[in-house]
Design a protein around this motif. Structure first.
Motif, PDB file in Angstrom:
ATOM      1  N   TYR A  14      -4.510  -1.416   6.770  1.00  0.00           N
ATOM      2  CA  TYR A  14      -3.601  -0.346   7.185  1.00  0.00           C
ATOM      3  C   TYR A  14      -2.421  -0.192   6.242  1.00  0.00           C
ATOM      4  O   TYR A  14      -1.976  -1.154   5.608  1.00  0.00           O
ATOM      5  CB  TYR A  14      -3.097  -0.614   8.606  1.00  0.00           C
ATOM      6  N   PHE A  15      -1.894   1.004   6.178  1.00  0.00           N
ATOM      7  CA  PHE A  15      -0.637   1.304   5.498  1.00  0.00           C
ATOM      8  C   PHE A  15       0.504   0.660   6.308  1.00  0.00           C
ATOM      9  O   PHE A  15       0.418   0.539   7.514  1.00  0.00           O
ATOM     10  CB  PHE A  15      -0.449   2.825   5.453  1.00  0.00           C
TER      11      PHE A  15
ATOM     12  N   PRO B 125       0.828  -1.213   0.000  1.00  0.00           N
ATOM     13  CA  PRO B 125       0.000   0.000   0.000  1.00  0.00           C
ATOM     14  C   PRO B 125       0.861   1.261   0.000  1.00  0.00           C
ATOM     15  O   PRO B 125       1.967   1.282   0.541  1.00  0.00           O
ATOM     16  CB  PRO B 125      -0.785  -0.099   1.312  1.00  0.00           C
ATOM     17  N   SER B 126       0.335   2.318  -0.618  1.00  0.00           N
ATOM     18  CA  SER B 126       1.000   3.623  -0.572  1.00  0.00           C
ATOM     19  C   SER B 126       0.146   4.572   0.271  1.00  0.00           C
ATOM     20  O   SER B 126      -1.033   4.315   0.507  1.00  0.00           O
ATOM     21  CB  SER B 126       1.172   4.172  -1.984  1.00  0.00           C
ATOM     22  N   ILE B 127       0.774   5.663   0.720  1.00  0.00           N
ATOM     23  CA  ILE B 127       0.061   6.623   1.567  1.00  0.00           C
ATOM     24  C   ILE B 127      -1.163   7.194   0.868  1.00  0.00           C
ATOM     25  O   ILE B 127      -2.208   7.391   1.485  1.00  0.00           O
ATOM     26  CB  ILE B 127       1.023   7.743   1.985  1.00  0.00           C
TER      27      ILE B 127
END
Lengths: 147, 147, 147, 147
Positions: B66-67, B8-10
């Protein structure tokens, strides 16, 4: 009913030269903002203030949506439960119903991580907006006939 | 089953500090690529060659994602109809099933704009991958017990 | 250098049948995660812990990127200032450098809303990764010649 | 100047509770549509008709942008070259200039895959819109003083 006008961008198309389905989902999300305001008038996005958690979403893709023409997102509250509401949404382009869907939002405590009963004062405001799905469909039929 | 690992990315989070639901939908889309290949081995994105049209998608959001931890997207063919298939997909993070959903893909002629019967040779390849939803759920239960 | 492998999805293309430039930006963002970890090892996304603020980004689009082939995102720390760093990033597909760019990240206090001097212990870890842009370009030339 | 009004959605924020930088880039893209129309009045997205290729983009992030307030995207043609133009864009929220940037678009033949000289009739229409960057900055200063 809540209305939102969208001007599609090229990045929202995909290689099949229609609007990608993920863009429709994000437009529906933008269209729900006035409903979020009923629950959280300042739209404050903290765990203390934010109180809606999405548990389900579903979409029907009826017609391709194209770049170059504005899209109208219509959002209706169609069900008010004890701890959740159902929002029915539509995407219209060039007088055609192109996509619709339902989203279930739970009234939620983000600190304790559990659902809560929707308080009476919010419930009253929601009821003012409550609309029957058959009523919406009838309205749509009339509208499409007239165009 | 087809697996895809996602970091995942922000930008895929939202202000509630979880992954936004639209990011999950786009990961599921990436996870379907090996299924697209059964229908269109070169993945050529022209109206002549591309042959799948999404008509329905639905998602259940079971746990926040979640990140900072990778996500595994699992994709299963769970139904093969005359002109369409149903793909069931899951998002797993830290040994938890966090989201699942079904997507209906119609075998489609993008030039004539109509659905087509899935040819026998494609149907055979799909059948090799066909899996029962109960079977998947049983597998999941075992997996979560062992962790 | 930090590497991230990306499997493009159809939603990341646009109507011109290439990857849309916004998708490249989001891949670069995902590629910066290991650099974020130097500043914030737990990747905790709270105002107390998060400490990087983007003030500038720029991108060169050298070659079209296509769906159907994986993309490698390479991220380099090329400059370490008093309160900021510059990250240089590249997107490679089929042995071609397709896009590159620079991002300036400021070491930042999100509660007081001001920049801070990068502490010595973080600076040392950053220096281990520091690479000269000419050195990277030379490496790229060699690599493209050999393919 | 071209104006586009944007109502941010939650999915366009990130975990730092501001609008994510990739969302700003996609708003700028939507804001360029009237400029695309000068080059391609029907906005037809085929290789035959589409004629603009982005080769460079850069962004300055001056102030955080928040969910809950509309954003105005302003787009200006600031340079007309032989084969390319530069578009300068700004994002305004609550009377503050929050982000700006430049995008270079090349007049391009997508079938032959090369740049072309901008024809005189398009050049004349572009010139009507041409504005000097200093002039824009002066206008902005006045506007911010009056608020």
């Amino acid at each position: 009913m809540y209305n939102l006008n969208i001007t599609p961008s090229i990045g929202q198309t995909d290689a099949l030269r229609h609007i990608n389905i993920n863009s429709i989902a994000s437009w529906f999300e933008a269209g729900r903002t006035p409903i979020f305001k009923i629950f959280n008038p300042t739209l404050d996005l903290t765990y203390k203030k934010w109180n809606l958690n999405i548990i389900h979403s579903e979409f029907n893709y009826l017609e391709h949506i194209y770049f170059g023409h504005d899209v109208e997102i219509r959002s209706y509250i169609v069900k008010i439960g004890k701890t959740s509401i159902t929002v029915y949404q539509e995407a219209w382009q060039n007088n055609k119903l192109c996509a619709n869907g339902n989203i279930i939002l739970v009234y939620y405590d983000f600190i304790r991580e559990n659902s809560k009963i929707i308080p009476e004062e919010i419930r009253l405001k929601l009821k003012e907006q409550l609309m029957d799905i058959e009523e919406i469909e009838l309205k749509n039929k009339k509208e499409m006939k007239n165009k």
